[in-house]
Write an enzyme that holds these catalytic residues in place. Sequence first.
Site, short mmCIF file in Angstrom:
data_model
loop_
_atom_site.label_atom_id
_atom_site.label_comp_id
_atom_site.label_asym_id
_atom_site.label_seq_id
_atom_site.Cartn_x
_atom_site.Cartn_y
_atom_site.Cartn_z
N SER A 257 0.87 -1.19 0.00
CA SER A 257 0.00 0.00 0.00
C SER A 257 0.90 1.23 0.00
O SER A 257 2.07 1.13 0.34
CB SER A 257 -0.86 0.04 1.27
OG SER A 257 -0.07 0.48 2.37
N ASP A 258 0.34 2.39 -0.34
CA ASP A 258 1.12 3.61 -0.11
C ASP A 258 1.03 3.96 1.38
O ASP A 258 0.28 3.35 2.14
CB ASP A 258 0.65 4.76 -1.01
CG ASP A 258 1.76 5.83 -1.17
OD1 ASP A 258 2.75 5.79 -0.42
OD2 ASP A 258 1.63 6.71 -2.04
N PHE A 259 1.80 4.95 1.77
CA PHE A 259 2.00 5.32 3.18
C PHE A 259 0.65 5.58 3.89
O PHE A 259 -0.01 6.57 3.60
CB PHE A 259 2.86 6.58 3.22
CG PHE A 259 3.56 6.84 4.52
CD1 PHE A 259 4.93 6.64 4.64
CD2 PHE A 259 2.87 7.31 5.62
CE1 PHE A 259 5.59 6.90 5.82
CE2 PHE A 259 3.53 7.57 6.82
CZ PHE A 259 4.89 7.37 6.91
#
Length: 727
Positions: A257-259
């Site tokens: 996932s992104d941050f």
Amino acid sequence: MTIKELEKLLSEMSLEEKVGQMVQRSASVMAEGTIVTGPEGTVDSEEMSVGLIGSVLGKRGAGPLHKIQKEFVEKHPHHIPLLMMYDVINGLETIFPIPLAQGCTFSSQLVEEAANIAMKETVAAGVNVTFSPMLDLVRDARWGRVVESTGEDPWLNSQMAKAMVRGYQSKGKLAACFKHFAAYGAPEGGRDYDNVELSERTLREDYLPAYRAAVEEGCAMAMTSFNTWNRLPSTGNKWLLRKVLRDEMGFDGVLISDFAAIDEMIRWGIVEDSREAAKLAIKAGVDIDMHSNGYMNHLVRLVREGEVDESLVDEAVMRILKLKNSLGLFEQAYAGFEEDETALLVCDAHRKKACEVATASFVLLKNEGLLPLNKTEETIAFIGPYVDNINIYGTWSFPEKPKNTITVKQAVMKKSQEVLFAKGAYVLDEGQNTRMQDTEERPVSEELLLRAAVEAARKADKVVLCLGEHRNQSGEGGSRASIGLPEGQLKLLEKVSEVNANIISVIFSGRPLELNKVENLSKSILMVWMPGTEGGNAIANVLFGDVVPQGKLAMTLPRSVGQVPIYYGQFNTGRPNPTGIKIGFVHGYIDESTRPLYPFGHGLSYTTFSYSPVVLSQKEMNKNGTIVAKVVVANDGDYAGTETVQLYLRDVKGSVIRPVKMLRGIEKIKLKPGERQDVSFVITEEMLRFYNADMEYVSEPGLFHVFIGTSSDTDNMAEFLLVSETE
Ligand code: BGC
């Protein structure tokens, strides 16, 4: 390890250990001095021991990372090493031009070489995965992250995607992670983190090709995006991640996932809480949770309570273990390095390549005879806040020694002593916002700076004005509603132009800027983007004619912010308006042209190239056949130069509307003065395919236009018919 051994390892791991592999935390949980690239405060880590996690992000350095790794592996119940991940976007220590500038080289070879050097420095710094390439198609210059993309064109971006993946992964020691899947480059209004409204057709035809190219090149990892598409956050979109990415594109690497994007689904209003977010993300197919509470705090219980099938965890963990294995981490998690770290960082060979890539990325927008400069016979004043400024390496670069960067002034002084220098203005206006709330020291009044600059300009034959955006006016969270230069710099331009008409503007920026005033008051304009460590040398080489410019715009330069999104591959409309100026009931604006200031693919040289008309090998092509399109390109000027010959196609009539031009080929040629060369492109049926009215990816028989020229604006055209076998 063999697959059997990995399977055995997986079967021996506890559920907590398995879920641990799917959790990534910032390295700050283990060490000081970590780069933090998102909202750090959102994560609490009480539910799972940090000793079980699978990867960390944000830290580099062989010494510190190996210390972390050693302590970690020794304590881990199955001694499974961590993956160390970091954002190496345009170089680690030797900083290359920003990706948007790399796109302007139109050269996969240079881009691959840059990635290869970045890989060497990154591996030497103990990092296993880089969060690059960023492959989001960009057509809206307001969005701050256009700086990280290679531009507006699906075909060019696909070439660049492959080049970067090859460069990073060539030694098998660094894994590339393409991002941000999908369509992060099209947020509404250019506002970062916003909703994306695109049809499935546009998504598939324009936005997915570069990601697909990375998959085809064997990219080891992919990252989801922060945005929504079809009103669903990507991180929870099963159709996008499982059907499109895994089944259709055949991606079998690790998906992260992104941050904090898993927990952000709560605020999007898609899930109630972090537990529900984790459930949605794993079902959608996310293998690693980057820095949110979801997997860490809830996944074990979700499995134990029967809400998530353990097989989903097993398949994700197996992918992660395979990646660690392919990088050799089970054998060599913290053994010595193959290369000598200090010998590699910012060495001469790396600098030389960085300089070459930078010069190739500069785009000469216009040149009314002022360039190249003469080293001895004229007095030149270098004026502007970018004359002696090391902050020219772009938003994602954190070099340990920024002072390795060569400024314009340092480089110019090596070429010529007869030069005047003046700062003239600060980069930012007082109080002007950047994404990081930067402030500049302002020891001298703006008035004094301006006065000294005007004096220098008065004495000079020519003025080189080094102007630009602040490096933190672009980048993540760096969207702008206006995309002009700061007011103080515009005032400098005006005042200088009142005393000297011979202005060469050198523009530093992380996005296409609105440059009307610069256009009106300058005789020559060179776009240098954010050129990196060797920026000063590269700029001096080009200005003084030691290197002839060759860059081409990878993103259209608008006339005004009201025109964006603007890109060359737009549609014809039912009321076309070729002049761009609106009179009556035709397409366009009443107060602005629809034409850009400079089009995609534009970029001049110090020499001039002429093109013969396009000649086709035949007038008809059937679906199994090919057509060869040929031109002769001649160097009619006085300098040896490199031209990027561009092939565009147009499908004149389709079952759905088709773009006015589509880039389908480029060829770089070097010609001496007076030299000419044949350039040919083979056109295949595959190049003509698109998603038809029934969403089938096919070509349709009919008339096609073939353009070959120096930019997307070319009208050098021939035509052929695609015929079906039965005709
Ligand atoms: C960015 C990613 C980046 C990640 C890790 C996020 O905020 O969107 O591009 O790779 O942080 O630093």
